[in-house]
Design an enzyme around this catalytic site. Structure first.
Site, short mmCIF file in Angstrom:
data_model
loop_
_atom_site.label_atom_id
_atom_site.label_comp_id
_atom_site.label_asym_id
_atom_site.label_seq_id
_atom_site.Cartn_x
_atom_site.Cartn_y
_atom_site.Cartn_z
N VAL A 292 41.08 36.94 36.40
CA VAL A 292 39.76 37.03 37.01
C VAL A 292 38.77 37.38 35.90
O VAL A 292 38.83 38.46 35.30
CB VAL A 292 39.73 38.11 38.12
CG1 VAL A 292 38.31 38.23 38.70
CG2 VAL A 292 40.74 37.78 39.20
N ASP B 19 46.53 52.76 47.19
CA ASP B 19 45.84 53.16 45.96
C ASP B 19 44.53 52.40 45.80
O ASP B 19 44.20 51.95 44.70
CB ASP B 19 46.73 52.95 44.74
CG ASP B 19 46.28 53.76 43.53
OD1 ASP B 19 45.55 54.77 43.73
OD2 ASP B 19 46.65 53.41 42.39
N ASP C 266 46.58 45.43 41.94
CA ASP C 266 47.44 46.59 41.70
C ASP C 266 48.07 47.14 42.99
O ASP C 266 47.64 48.14 43.54
CB ASP C 266 46.67 47.70 40.99
CG ASP C 266 47.62 48.67 40.26
OD1 ASP C 266 48.83 48.64 40.59
OD2 ASP C 266 47.16 49.43 39.41
#
Length: 212
Positions: free
Chosen positions: A100, A143, A162
């Protein structure tokens, strides 16, 4: 006699050739180093996340890293960074995802301050779509934070990345020792107490992102 730790870049490049050509490091965290690489066969830039060899030698950490790749690979959504491949080469364990071109939301805020309300609303909407999609498939991110949200240059599209500590509802998470893992500033109270979490914990964290 102990040997000094050697930066894996050169050895990794040798192990990956000729399929991938490493270009530069993009960032690193507790569970991985991310490199910009060129996938030779398809002539495209990719982001390659490496589990450092010293961590890859520990079965529990290696499994957590591979679980991130497997979890994210199940999710196909415009606001989630897609995973292309999970692989091993020599002593290296890594996965390859879309590159990205942009910056994280955290980097954007640190460099230029808070986003204007209209842009904040759009980013939160994009992330909420991604998280809602993941929740519908039984995946809790656990998270969500500004540094795990990428902002694509030009379009401004927000993409969630992530899934390193994501929880799949079908996984045996009940009973036994429970780790308190996550990022304190964004963590829901139940997550901070080591209790079981569900979709509401991600909603709490998304609220923290909005406030930040």
């Amino acid at each position: 006699m102990s040997h000094p730790t050697i930066e894996p870049f050169t050895a990794l490049q040798e192990a990956l050739a000729p399929q991938y050509r490493l270009e530069r490091e993009l960032g690193r965290g507790g569970m991985g180093i991310v490199y910009l690489a060129h996938e030779v066969a398809l002539d495209r830039p990719v982001a390659l996340k490496l589990l450092p060899p010293d961590l890859a030698a520990e079965p529990e950490l290696r499994e957590r890293f591979l679980r991130e790749a497997r979890t994210a690979a199940r999710l196909s959504h415009p606001n989630i960074v897609p995973i292309f491949a999970v692989d091993r080469a020599a002593e290296f364990v890594f996965f390859v995802m879309a590159f990205v071109d942009g910056e994280t939301l955290g980097q954007r805020i640190r460099a230029r301050g808070p986003l204007p309300p209209s842009e904040t609303t759009r980013v939160l909407r994009d992330v909420a779509w991604a998280v809602g999609y993941a929740h519908a498939r039984g995946v809790i991110h656990r998270d969500l934070k500004a540094d795990n949200i990428l902002l694509e240059s030009g379009s401004g599209r927000a993409l969630v990345t992530d899934f390193g500590i994501a929880q799949v509802r079908t996984q045996a998470d009940a009973g036994g020792r429970r780790e308190i893992i996550g990022t304190a500033e964004y963590m829901s109270p139940e997550q901070a107490c080591g209790e079981m979490v569900d979709e509401r914990s991600d909603v709490y964290s998304l609220g923290g992102v909005g406030y930040h």
